[in-house]
Design an enzyme around this catalytic site. Structure first.
Site, PDB file in Angstrom:
ATOM      1  N   SER A   2      60.074  29.969  50.401  1.00  0.00           N
ATOM      2  CA  SER A   2      60.396  31.245  50.429  1.00  0.00           C
ATOM      3  C   SER A   2      60.756  31.951  51.527  1.00  0.00           C
ATOM      4  CB  SER A   2      58.999  31.817  49.985  1.00  0.00           C
ATOM      5  OG  SER A   2      58.706  31.580  48.696  1.00  0.00           O
ATOM      6  N   TYR A 293      56.158  27.891  58.078  1.00  0.00           N
ATOM      7  CA  TYR A 293      57.025  26.732  57.987  1.00  0.00           C
ATOM      8  C   TYR A 293      57.348  26.360  59.177  1.00  0.00           C
ATOM      9  CZ  TYR A 293      57.596  27.194  52.871  1.00  0.00           C
ATOM     10  OH  TYR A 293      57.501  27.163  51.407  1.00  0.00           O
ATOM     11  N   VAL A 340      49.500  30.268  51.535  1.00  0.00           N
ATOM     12  CA  VAL A 340      50.362  30.141  50.396  1.00  0.00           C
ATOM     13  C   VAL A 340      51.059  29.245  50.182  1.00  0.00           C
ATOM     14  CG1 VAL A 340      51.158  31.673  48.337  1.00  0.00           C
ATOM     15  CG2 VAL A 340      49.164  32.617  49.645  1.00  0.00           C
ATOM     16  N   GLU A 341      51.763  29.052  51.150  1.00  0.00           N
ATOM     17  CA  GLU A 341      53.100  28.173  51.366  1.00  0.00           C
ATOM     18  C   GLU A 341      52.871  27.460  52.720  1.00  0.00           C
ATOM     19  OE1 GLU A 341      56.883  29.584  50.247  1.00  0.00           O
ATOM     20  OE2 GLU A 341      56.211  30.630  48.743  1.00  0.00           O
ATOM     21  N   ASN A 342      53.176  26.016  52.676  1.00  0.00           N
ATOM     22  CA  ASN A 342      53.456  25.226  53.777  1.00  0.00           C
ATOM     23  C   ASN A 342      54.347  24.104  53.551  1.00  0.00           C
ATOM     24  OD1 ASN A 342      51.924  22.916  56.072  1.00  0.00           O
ATOM     25  ND2 ASN A 342      53.019  24.502  56.915  1.00  0.00           N
TER      26      ASN A 342
END
EC number: 3.2.1.21
Length: 470
Positions: A2, A293, A340-342
């Protein structure tokens, strides 16, 4: 994935005037640098011991939320009319590949959920797509609703908790036709659909995300629609108002369910990324949701490749996550943190030229999360982006999946495990990396994530020889 490669300037509403994107990015970087917060907690040292005397790493607690993430549009295929099917068709916003059928999650979700559960995951994140639920104003598609009903049912039956995103940058074509977020009616339409979704899946243990990465959402609309500064600011204010209303609505309809909006960590411009929505809603979130990221330091300026969408060329900065977690926890000390994101992109699934593997990347980031936990960060959960490769906003070339899929060349869309599948399974089973783990990637000097700590000699200095842990 994202995270976008850049962000416009955000702030409170003001009269619109022309702004060049590069100038906006330059101003964003300058403001972010001047707003960097000094470190207040002791930093780790080369010996692997925190200077506070606490253990260098902390095991993840029982009940920790281990997840995998995806989004509906990026993975489902067979997608109805929407802003992003239109962008892909006309190659707007840098799109190069046709959307096609993506990885066909829409028809393969039962087997994909088995892959997720086979990792030991207890959270599955996806989005309930407005374009699919309400393809025409006032008409809800029974087949789409049955699909999402069964998806949520199967997530729960597999022993996983649903994390449902209400808006992952995609809205119906009829919303685009009415002016998208330029039109105040869109806020009411969005909330009406959100109320329907929340009411349908209430009392099922859902973790709710309202808007995925508001800063990247606005940036992607800026480049794909495109928008002028006045439209950009109007969208920003609409997202803030809509999130605040959605937070109250969700708590009224689904009491006790945690609600947030995950923020894109954007390295030098993060102060501006946060101004897109996060800074205005810190009283209307139940946990700090972070997508991380890449970072930047004086030895690593490769994050600039994100501006060109070449994420596979970026040298990861795992230790930056340690400082990011501490920074957000310091700002909101009473809230837990959820990554939530990696994840990490490869170039069409090919090995990185430097030999750094998906397993290395995963272990190194988990290590630094454990270091942050040992220094007081209250971790709630972690999602890997993503379960499978998918459509990365115009291209299938960046591959983020634990399971790789050749969407353009393999008609069978076979899911092939990467080296990180057994790694993630082991991390979940053992509640982290081993106590003696030494990161593969050396920490860099003078990180933008915390300039005061890392430029003045308190950064985690590398051991004499970094090695791959057994």
């Amino acid at each position: 994935m994202s995270v976008s490669g850049g962000s416009p300037v955000f702030g409170r509403p003001r009269r619109a005037r022309p702004v060049h994107l590069l100038s906006a990015l330059g101003l964003a970087a300058a403001l972010a640098l001047t707003s960097a917060s000094p470190a207040t907690a002791a930093a780790p040292t080369a010996t692997g011991k925190a200077t506070t005397g606490k253990p260098a790493t902390g095991k993840f607690p029982p009940g920790f939320l281990w997840g995998v993430a995806t989004s509906g549009f990026q993975s489902e295929g067979s997608f109805p009319d929407s802003n992003w099917t239109r962008y892909a068709d006309r190659k707007a916003g840098g799109a190069t590949d046709p959307y096609g059928n993506s990885v066909d999650f829409r028809h393969r979700y039962p087997s994909d959920l088995k892959l997720a559960r086979g990792l030991g995951a207890n959270v599955f994140r996806t989005s309930i797509e407005w374009s699919r639920v309400e393809p025409r104003r006032g008409h809800r598609d029974p087949e789409a609703i049955a699909y999402y009903d069964d998806l949520v049912r199967r997530v729960k039956a597999a022993g996983m908790r649903p994390m449902l995103t209400l808006d992952h940058w995609v809205y119906p074509g009829w919303v685009a036709d009415q002016g998208a977020w330029d039109n105040p009616r869109t806020q009411d339409d969005w909330l009406r659909n959100a109320r329907f979704v929340v009411d349908r899946y209430k009392r099922q243990g859902v973790v709710w995300i309202t808007f995925n990465e508001a800063s990247a959402y606005i940036y992607k609309e800026l480049t794909a629609r495109p928008m002028d500064l006045g439209q950009m600011m109007k969208m920003r204010d609409a997202l803030v108002r809509t999130h605040r209303a959605a937070y109250d609505m969700i708590h009224a309809v689904d009491p006790g369910a945690p609600v947030s909006s995950n923020v894109a960590y954007g390295s030098p411009v993060n102060g501006i990324f946060d101004a897109a929505l996060f800074n205005e809603v810190t009283d209307k979130i139940d946990f700090i949701g972070i997508d991380y990221y890449y970072g930047a330091n004086l030895q690593n300026g490769t994050a600039a490749y994100a501006l060109m969408g070449e994420f596979w060329k970026i040298d990861p900065e795992p230790e930056g996550l340690y400082y990011v977690l501490r920074n957000y926890q310091r700002r909101l000390p009473n809230l837990p943190v959820y990554i939530v994101e990696n994840g990490m992109a490869t170039d069409n699934g090919k090995p990185r030229q430097d030999g750094y593997t998906r397993s290395d990347h995963l272990r190194d980031h988990i290590y630094w999360i454990q270091r942050a936990m040992a220094d007081g960060v209250k971790m709630m959960g972690y999602n890997y982006w993503s379960l499978t490769d998918n459509y990365e906003w115009g291209s299938y070339r960046p591959r983020f999946g634990l399971y790789t899929v050749d969407a353009l060349t393999d008609p069978s869309l076979a899911r092939r495990p990467t080296d990180a599948v057994p790694t993630y399974r082991s991390i979940i089973a053992n509640r982290g990396v081993p106590a003696g783990y030494v990161p593969v990637r050396k920490p860099g000097w003078c990180s933008i994530e915390d300039p005061v700590a890392t430029c003045l000699g308190t950064t985690p200095t590398p051991p004499a020889s970094y090695r791959r842990a057994a």
